[in-house]
Design a protein around this motif. Structure first.
Motif, PDB file in Angstrom:
ATOM      1  N   GLY A   4       0.802  -1.223   0.000  1.00 18.77           N
ATOM      2  CA  GLY A   4       0.000   0.000   0.000  1.00 18.77           C
ATOM      3  C   GLY A   4       0.833   1.271   0.000  1.00 18.77           C
ATOM      4  O   GLY A   4       0.289   2.378   0.071  1.00 18.77           O
ATOM      5  N   SER A   5       2.153   1.137  -0.097  1.00 23.05           N
ATOM      6  CA  SER A   5       3.029   2.313  -0.065  1.00 23.05           C
ATOM      7  C   SER A   5       2.852   3.179  -1.308  1.00 23.05           C
ATOM      8  O   SER A   5       2.467   2.698  -2.368  1.00 23.05           O
ATOM      9  CB  SER A   5       4.494   1.878   0.065  1.00 23.05           C
ATOM     10  OG  SER A   5       4.875   1.108  -1.066  1.00 23.05           O
ATOM     11  N   THR A   6       3.150   4.463  -1.140  1.00 28.42           N
ATOM     12  CA  THR A   6       3.110   5.435  -2.230  1.00 28.42           C
ATOM     13  C   THR A   6       4.535   5.728  -2.683  1.00 28.42           C
ATOM     14  O   THR A   6       5.501   5.362  -1.999  1.00 28.42           O
ATOM     15  CB  THR A   6       2.476   6.756  -1.750  1.00 28.42           C
ATOM     16  OG1 THR A   6       3.339   7.342  -0.758  1.00 28.42           O
ATOM     17  CG2 THR A   6       1.085   6.528  -1.156  1.00 28.42           C
ATOM     18  N   PRO A   7       4.694   6.415  -3.812  1.00 30.30           N
ATOM     19  CA  PRO A   7       6.052   6.804  -4.224  1.00 30.30           C
ATOM     20  C   PRO A   7       6.783   7.584  -3.127  1.00 30.30           C
ATOM     21  O   PRO A   7       7.972   7.347  -2.869  1.00 30.30           O
ATOM     22  CB  PRO A   7       5.813   7.660  -5.463  1.00 30.30           C
ATOM     23  CG  PRO A   7       4.526   7.148  -6.022  1.00 30.30           C
ATOM     24  CD  PRO A   7       3.700   6.781  -4.826  1.00 30.30           C
ATOM     25  N   ARG A   8       6.074   8.488  -2.450  1.00 25.36           N
ATOM     26  CA  ARG A   8       6.691   9.271  -1.369  1.00 25.36           C
ATOM     27  C   ARG A   8       7.132   8.353  -0.233  1.00 25.36           C
ATOM     28  O   ARG A   8       8.209   8.522   0.336  1.00 25.36           O
ATOM     29  CB  ARG A   8       5.732  10.338  -0.866  1.00 25.36           C
ATOM     30  CG  ARG A   8       6.332  11.221   0.224  1.00 25.36           C
ATOM     31  CD  ARG A   8       5.334  12.238   0.743  1.00 25.36           C
ATOM     32  NE  ARG A   8       4.905  13.173  -0.274  1.00 25.36           N
ATOM     33  CZ  ARG A   8       5.593  14.240  -0.661  1.00 25.36           C
ATOM     34  NH1 ARG A   8       6.763  14.501  -0.123  1.00 25.36           N
ATOM     35  NH2 ARG A   8       5.125  15.037  -1.577  1.00 25.36           N
ATOM     36  N   ASP A   9       6.291   7.370   0.118  1.00 29.76           N
ATOM     37  CA  ASP A   9       6.646   6.417   1.180  1.00 29.76           C
ATOM     38  C   ASP A   9       7.918   5.657   0.835  1.00 29.76           C
ATOM     39  O   ASP A   9       8.814   5.501   1.671  1.00 29.76           O
ATOM     40  CB  ASP A   9       5.517   5.392   1.400  1.00 29.76           C
ATOM     41  CG  ASP A   9       4.224   5.989   1.901  1.00 29.76           C
ATOM     42  OD1 ASP A   9       4.237   7.064   2.535  1.00 29.76           O
ATOM     43  OD2 ASP A   9       3.163   5.354   1.645  1.00 29.76           O
ATOM     44  N   ARG A  10       7.972   5.153  -0.409  1.00 27.72           N
ATOM     45  CA  ARG A  10       9.142   4.356  -0.817  1.00 27.72           C
ATOM     46  C   ARG A  10      10.406   5.209  -0.847  1.00 27.72           C
ATOM     47  O   ARG A  10      11.490   4.736  -0.503  1.00 27.72           O
ATOM     48  CB  ARG A  10       8.882   3.688  -2.166  1.00 27.72           C
ATOM     49  CG  ARG A  10       7.822   2.585  -2.068  1.00 27.72           C
ATOM     50  CD  ARG A  10       7.660   1.829  -3.365  1.00 27.72           C
ATOM     51  NE  ARG A  10       7.089   2.636  -4.436  1.00 27.72           N
ATOM     52  CZ  ARG A  10       5.783   2.861  -4.613  1.00 27.72           C
ATOM     53  NH1 ARG A  10       4.900   2.344  -3.783  1.00 27.72           N
ATOM     54  NH2 ARG A  10       5.358   3.586  -5.629  1.00 27.72           N
ATOM     55  N   ALA A  11      10.279   6.463  -1.244  1.00 28.21           N
ATOM     56  CA  ALA A  11      11.440   7.376  -1.226  1.00 28.21           C
ATOM     57  C   ALA A  11      11.873   7.655   0.207  1.00 28.21           C
ATOM     58  O   ALA A  11      13.073   7.674   0.512  1.00 28.21           O
ATOM     59  CB  ALA A  11      11.104   8.661  -1.967  1.00 28.21           C
ATOM     60  N   ALA A  12      10.906   7.853   1.098  1.00 26.03           N
ATOM     61  CA  ALA A  12      11.230   8.145   2.503  1.00 26.03           C
ATOM     62  C   ALA A  12      11.968   6.971   3.152  1.00 26.03           C
ATOM     63  O   ALA A  12      12.901   7.178   3.932  1.00 26.03           O
ATOM     64  CB  ALA A  12       9.967   8.478   3.282  1.00 26.03           C
ATOM     65  N   VAL A  13      11.579   5.746   2.816  1.00 24.08           N
ATOM     66  CA  VAL A  13      12.262   4.559   3.347  1.00 24.08           C
ATOM     67  C   VAL A  13      13.738   4.584   2.952  1.00 24.08           C
ATOM     68  O   VAL A  13      14.598   4.129   3.699  1.00 24.08           O
ATOM     69  CB  VAL A  13      11.577   3.262   2.844  1.00 24.08           C
ATOM     70  CG1 VAL A  13      12.455   2.038   3.059  1.00 24.08           C
ATOM     71  CG2 VAL A  13      10.231   3.086   3.515  1.00 24.08           C
ATOM     72  N   GLN A  14      14.031   5.156   1.796  1.00 23.36           N
ATOM     73  CA  GLN A  14      15.413   5.250   1.306  1.00 23.36           C
ATOM     74  C   GLN A  14      16.147   6.473   1.861  1.00 23.36           C
ATOM     75  O   GLN A  14      17.296   6.721   1.520  1.00 23.36           O
ATOM     76  CB  GLN A  14      15.432   5.270  -0.224  1.00 23.36           C
ATOM     77  CG  GLN A  14      14.876   4.017  -0.848  1.00 23.36           C
ATOM     78  CD  GLN A  14      15.626   2.769  -0.421  1.00 23.36           C
ATOM     79  OE1 GLN A  14      16.843   2.784  -0.221  1.00 23.36           O
ATOM     80  NE2 GLN A  14      14.899   1.676  -0.278  1.00 23.36           N
ATOM     81  N   GLY A  15      15.467   7.276   2.690  1.00 20.68           N
ATOM     82  CA  GLY A  15      16.095   8.440   3.303  1.00 20.68           C
ATOM     83  C   GLY A  15      15.870   9.740   2.565  1.00 20.68           C
ATOM     84  O   GLY A  15      16.476  10.758   2.899  1.00 20.68           O
ATOM     85  N   VAL A  16      14.998   9.746   1.563  1.00 21.13           N
ATOM     86  CA  VAL A  16      14.712  10.965   0.805  1.00 21.13           C
ATOM     87  C   VAL A  16      13.710  11.794   1.587  1.00 21.13           C
ATOM     88  O   VAL A  16      12.630  11.328   1.935  1.00 21.13           O
ATOM     89  CB  VAL A  16      14.154  10.631  -0.595  1.00 21.13           C
ATOM     90  CG1 VAL A  16      13.725  11.889  -1.319  1.00 21.13           C
ATOM     91  CG2 VAL A  16      15.206   9.872  -1.402  1.00 21.13           C
ATOM     92  N   LYS A  17      14.049  13.037   1.855  1.00 27.67           N
ATOM     93  CA  LYS A  17      13.183  13.942   2.604  1.00 27.67           C
ATOM     94  C   LYS A  17      12.733  15.125   1.761  1.00 27.67           C
ATOM     95  O   LYS A  17      12.326  16.139   2.285  1.00 27.67           O
ATOM     96  CB  LYS A  17      13.914  14.464   3.853  1.00 27.67           C
ATOM     97  CG  LYS A  17      14.469  13.377   4.730  1.00 27.67           C
ATOM     98  CD  LYS A  17      13.392  12.520   5.336  1.00 27.67           C
ATOM     99  CE  LYS A  17      13.989  11.506   6.293  1.00 27.67           C
ATOM    100  NZ  LYS A  17      13.266  10.267   6.339  1.00 27.67           N
TER     101      LYS A  17
END
Length: 121
Positions: free
Chosen positions: A45-58
């Motif tokens: 159910g993750s979004t593109p923003r969620d997946r980027a945040a998991v990688q440390g993108v803020k």
């Protein structure tokens, strides 16, 4: 770049490769190529923003574009994005200054995913 609907311009800023966005793109490309489902939602159910945040993108602005094909072709993916009003407008949007790209071949087809990020929305 000028999009079919007239939006966008050649003045859109150049994109810089961002490995964390590429890892976020890879996660979605893996899912799409496995499932054969063209979606921006991840298996959890993750979004593109969620997946980027998991990688440390803020970054403030995060989005993705996807393409799935049975016959792999980077040229077809790019042509489709550029001729799609929505996808072309995203590529020409100067809010985005970083991108990560992933391609994955799987049982559902070959998935092409670009995750774009920028400082603000």
């Amino acid at each position: 770049m000028t999009c079919p609907d007239g939006r966008g311009s050649a003045a859109a800023r150049p994109l810089t490769s961002e490995p964390r966005l590429a890892r976020a793109a890879q996660a979605q490309a893996d899912f799409i190529s496995s499932s054969g489902e063209v979606t921006h939602d991840g298996p959890d159910g993750s979004t593109p923003r969620d997946r980027a945040a998991v990688q440390g993108v803020k970054q403030g602005a995060v989005t993705e574009i996807v393409y799935l094909a049975q016959r792999p072709s980077v040229e077809r993916a790019v042509t489709w994005w550029v001729h799609s009003d929505v996808h072309c407008a995203i590529l020409a949007d100067d809010r985005y200054d970083h991108a990560g790209v992933a391609v994955r071949r799987g049982p559902g087809g070959t998935a092409y995913v670009v995750v774009l990020g920028g400082p603000g929305e």
